[in-house]
Motif scaffolding. Structure first.
Motif, short mmCIF file in Angstrom:
data_model
loop_
_atom_site.label_atom_id
_atom_site.label_comp_id
_atom_site.label_asym_id
_atom_site.label_seq_id
_atom_site.Cartn_x
_atom_site.Cartn_y
_atom_site.Cartn_z
N ALA A 186 15.42 -5.49 -4.74
CA ALA A 186 16.71 -4.89 -5.11
C ALA A 186 17.02 -3.68 -4.23
O ALA A 186 18.17 -3.48 -3.80
N ALA A 187 16.00 -2.87 -3.94
CA ALA A 187 16.21 -1.67 -3.12
C ALA A 187 16.58 -2.02 -1.69
O ALA A 187 17.30 -1.27 -1.02
N SER A 188 16.11 -3.17 -1.22
CA SER A 188 16.36 -3.54 0.18
C SER A 188 17.66 -4.30 0.37
O SER A 188 18.18 -4.39 1.48
N SER A 189 18.23 -4.84 -0.72
CA SER A 189 19.39 -5.70 -0.55
C SER A 189 20.61 -5.31 -1.38
O SER A 189 21.71 -5.74 -1.10
N SER A 190 20.41 -4.48 -2.39
CA SER A 190 21.52 -4.16 -3.29
C SER A 190 22.42 -3.09 -2.69
O SER A 190 21.96 -2.17 -2.01
N GLU A 191 23.72 -3.20 -2.96
CA GLU A 191 24.65 -2.17 -2.53
C GLU A 191 24.44 -0.90 -3.34
O GLU A 191 24.72 0.21 -2.87
N GLN A 192 23.99 -1.06 -4.56
CA GLN A 192 23.66 0.10 -5.39
C GLN A 192 22.14 0.20 -5.48
O GLN A 192 21.47 -0.73 -5.89
N ILE A 193 21.57 1.31 -5.08
CA ILE A 193 20.12 1.48 -5.13
C ILE A 193 19.68 1.37 -6.59
O ILE A 193 20.18 2.08 -7.45
N PRO A 194 18.75 0.45 -6.88
CA PRO A 194 18.28 0.35 -8.27
C PRO A 194 17.54 1.62 -8.64
O PRO A 194 16.80 2.18 -7.83
N ARG A 195 17.73 2.08 -9.84
CA ARG A 195 17.05 3.28 -10.32
C ARG A 195 16.48 3.01 -11.70
O ARG A 195 17.14 2.42 -12.55
N ALA A 196 15.25 3.45 -11.90
CA ALA A 196 14.61 3.27 -13.19
C ALA A 196 13.53 4.34 -13.36
O ALA A 196 13.12 4.99 -12.39
N THR A 197 13.09 4.52 -14.57
CA THR A 197 12.00 5.43 -14.88
C THR A 197 10.83 4.59 -15.38
O THR A 197 11.01 3.75 -16.26
N VAL A 198 9.66 4.78 -14.80
CA VAL A 198 8.49 3.98 -15.16
C VAL A 198 7.33 4.91 -15.50
O VAL A 198 6.96 5.78 -14.70
N GLY A 199 6.77 4.72 -16.68
CA GLY A 199 5.57 5.44 -17.08
C GLY A 199 4.34 4.62 -16.75
O GLY A 199 4.29 3.42 -17.06
N LEU A 200 3.36 5.23 -16.10
CA LEU A 200 2.10 4.56 -15.77
C LEU A 200 0.97 5.31 -16.44
O LEU A 200 0.70 6.47 -16.11
N SER A 201 0.32 4.67 -17.40
CA SER A 201 -0.73 5.38 -18.13
C SER A 201 -1.96 5.55 -17.24
O SER A 201 -2.25 4.71 -16.38
N PRO A 202 -2.69 6.66 -17.41
CA PRO A 202 -3.89 6.89 -16.60
C PRO A 202 -4.94 5.78 -16.71
O PRO A 202 -5.63 5.49 -15.74
N THR A 203 -5.06 5.16 -17.89
CA THR A 203 -6.05 4.08 -18.02
C THR A 203 -5.62 2.86 -17.22
O THR A 203 -6.45 2.18 -16.61
N LEU A 204 -4.33 2.55 -17.21
CA LEU A 204 -3.85 1.44 -16.38
C LEU A 204 -4.07 1.75 -14.91
O LEU A 204 -4.52 0.89 -14.14
N LEU A 205 -3.78 2.98 -14.49
CA LEU A 205 -3.99 3.36 -13.10
C LEU A 205 -5.45 3.22 -12.70
O LEU A 205 -5.77 2.81 -11.58
N ALA A 206 -6.35 3.55 -13.62
CA ALA A 206 -7.79 3.41 -13.34
C ALA A 206 -8.15 1.95 -13.09
O ALA A 206 -8.96 1.63 -12.21
N LEU A 207 -7.56 1.05 -13.86
CA LEU A 207 -7.81 -0.38 -13.67
C LEU A 207 -7.22 -0.86 -12.34
O LEU A 207 -7.84 -1.64 -11.62
N LEU A 208 -6.02 -0.38 -12.02
CA LEU A 208 -5.37 -0.79 -10.78
C LEU A 208 -6.13 -0.31 -9.55
O LEU A 208 -6.08 -0.92 -8.49
N GLN A 209 -6.86 0.81 -9.71
CA GLN A 209 -7.59 1.38 -8.58
C GLN A 209 -9.00 0.81 -8.45
O GLN A 209 -9.63 0.96 -7.40
N ASP A 210 -9.50 0.15 -9.46
CA ASP A 210 -10.89 -0.29 -9.50
C ASP A 210 -11.15 -1.36 -8.42
O ASP A 210 -10.55 -2.44 -8.45
#
Length: 522
Positions: free
Chosen positions: A48-72
């Motif tokens: 969406a960011a690369s093709s949309s005329e309107q830049i998509p905008r959103a707020t995303v919360g990433l929990s520290p425990t999820l981040l730990a799993l993503l980094q493992d």
């Protein structure tokens, strides 16, 4: 010119379910969410960011425990094999399911390609989306602890928040300004501890604002500021109901994919044993459609991706037109531009509602035509005029609106256990010298175990009555490890090399944890 704006807020979270056992149920929880939700969400935003005329905008919360799993690193290495197993399973389905199976296999293969192209660096892709102005990334409490139930010891709340901020900074290089409060749960005075951790804004359920003191002039449709200087946004139920409710919203459409009918329930036991499974369980492979919410699972019809794709376009248009009507009515009654805040669990998009990521893609694609402006919470505050001073009302977004789901006859026994452990932690951390180097190392690990025991997920599971044995075992495991470490620190026991290795291997989280965050408040 758009009147007002829509703020999509997605909360991405999993408890710390790291396991050394490939093919475990906990591993499946993480990998299914990665395959169905997190990777498709990132791709949707990037495209969406690369093709949309309107830049998509959103707020995303990433929990520290999820981040730990993503980094493992170990989990990163296992994930491609896990995907390939599922692609292979989809080759061996009945002939009437092959079209649905081919479509799903193509999607999974697409995730595999993207995973390999970025070398599994999901965190880096989220960071890039924030740098480009697409996302506002929030943190969460360190282990998603239900903060109102920890309030007896404000130092325990402080430990949850400051550990989360340190972890976010370690991984993204900047301090988070906003936080997704676990379960959107708030209690009086929490804002003061939030502020001391550098956290300046959060989302609450609607009644957290509507019952604020004084009642906000603009209700849910503008942020408020507490007297301690923290801003709060309110969830708008009209903007969220069509998206999350299967009964009253889009996910229950007959053409969308059925969540509960999984190939794992249909495979013969012999095939499951080849996968190392002793009994049937969901594998993240679903080939049937909702058909009718009231009929049995064995009566569901085969999923038809092409029909679902047409429904997505119609539902996205319907949703945007509904928000446009809301904003037009509000603008006629307000002296400032109205704001609609639509918060969701990120896992709704792709995991619970398979078509969710494609729905988001259509929202961004059709937004300009329907005259809808997307915004981020951070941007709202940077552009806003002076906010009304109001103290939010204690609340949560759980069933009943308050704390019942996490404090009831099924799980109340946990609260005094947390309190007893937190008191011991505070006493040890508040000592002037805190012991030698070894004791400080042990105390840091004790802090990790305390945090892990406080995850609200386990209380929720016990109340829901699903995998209750696993949830109770997790709580007891971390509390047992906590007290074992405390007894060693107190000189009552010696720590065996076996126990130390087990703890350090399994609970390797929060490398920057600081025991001073549990020091007694003056």
């Amino acid at each position: 010119m758009a009147a007002g704006a829509l703020a999509l807020v997605l909360h991405a979270h999993l408890p710390y379910v790291r396991t050394e056992i490939p093919g475990s149920l906990e591993e499946d929880w993480f990998f299914q969410a990665l395959m169905e939700c997190y990777l498709p969400l990132i791709q949707t935003l990037e495209v969406a960011a690369s093709s949309s005329e309107q830049i998509p905008r959103a707020t995303v919360g990433l929990s520290p425990t999820l981040l730990a799993l993503l980094q493992d690193e170990e989990l990163k290495q296992r994930f491609p094999t896990w995907l390939k197993v599922r692609i292979d399973l989809l080759k061996d389905v009945p002939s009437n399911q092959r079209n649905a199976a081919r479509s799903l296999a193509k999607k999974i293969n697409n995730q595999l390609i993207h995973w390999q192209e970025c070398d599994g660096d999901v965190i880096g892709r989220f960071a890039a989306l924030q740098s480009s102005g697409v996302l506002d990334l929030l943190t969460c409490a360190a282990t998603h602890g239900y903060l109102p139930l920890l309030r007896e010891n404000p130092e325990a709340v402080n430990g949850q928040l400051k550990t989360a901020v340190k972890e976010h900074h370690r991984l993204f290089g900047v301090n988070p300004l906003g936080i997704w409060l676990p379960e959107c749960a708030y209690y009086e005075g929490l804002d003061k501890i939030m502020l001391s951790a550098g956290l300046r804004y959060a989302v609450l359920d609607g009644h957290g604002l509507l019952h604020a003191n004084p009642r906000p002039r603009y209700g849910l449709y503008a942020p408020i500021c507490s007297k301690n200087g923290v801003a709060f946004f309110g969830r708008d139920s009209e903007a969220t109901l069509p998206v999350w409710s299967a009964r009253d919203g889009y996910p229950g459409d007959p053409e969308y994919r059925e969540f509960h009918r999984d190939v794992g329930w249909d495979l013969p036991i012999k095939k499951l044993k080849c996968l190392g499974l002793k009994e049937p369980r969901p594998l993240g492979l679903k080939l049937h459609k909702v058909t009718d919410l009231k009929i049995a699972l064995d009566k569901k019809k085969i999923y038809e991706p092409e029909l679902a794709a047409e429904r997505i376009k119609k539902h996205a248009k319907h949703y945007l037109q509904g928000r446009r009507n809301q904003l037009d009515k509000l603008e006629a009654q307000m002296e400032i531009k109205p704001l609609l805040v639509a918060p969701f669990d990120a896992e709704l998009f792709g995991h619970w509602w398979f078509e969710g990521p494609a729905f988001l893609a259509e929202l961004f694609l059709q937004a300009k035509k329907e005259n809808i402006l997307f915004t981020r919470l951070r941007d709202v505050l940077s552009e806003a005029q002076a906010l009304q001073l109001c103290d939010p009302c204690p609340s949560s977004w759980g069933k009943g609106g308050y704390h019942d789901y996490w404090l009831n006859e099924s799980n109340a026994w946990i609260i005094p256990e947390w309190s007893k452990a937190a008191n011991a932690m505070i006493q040890h951390c508040s000592r002037q010298n805190k012991g030698g180097k070894v004791n400080k190392m042990l105390l840091k690990q004790a802090a990790r175990e305390l945090l892990l025991s406080q995850s609200s997920d386990w209380s929720f599971i016990i109340r829901a009555g699903t995998t209750t044995d696993l949830a109770k075992a997790r709580i007891n495991l971390h509390l047992t490890r906590f007290w074992a470490l405390i007894r060693v620190i107190d000189g009552e026991e010696k720590l065996t090399k076996r126990l130390l290795k087990e703890i350090e291997t399994q609970d390797q989280i929060f490398p920057l944890i600081d025991i001073n965050d549990w020091c007694k408040f003056n």
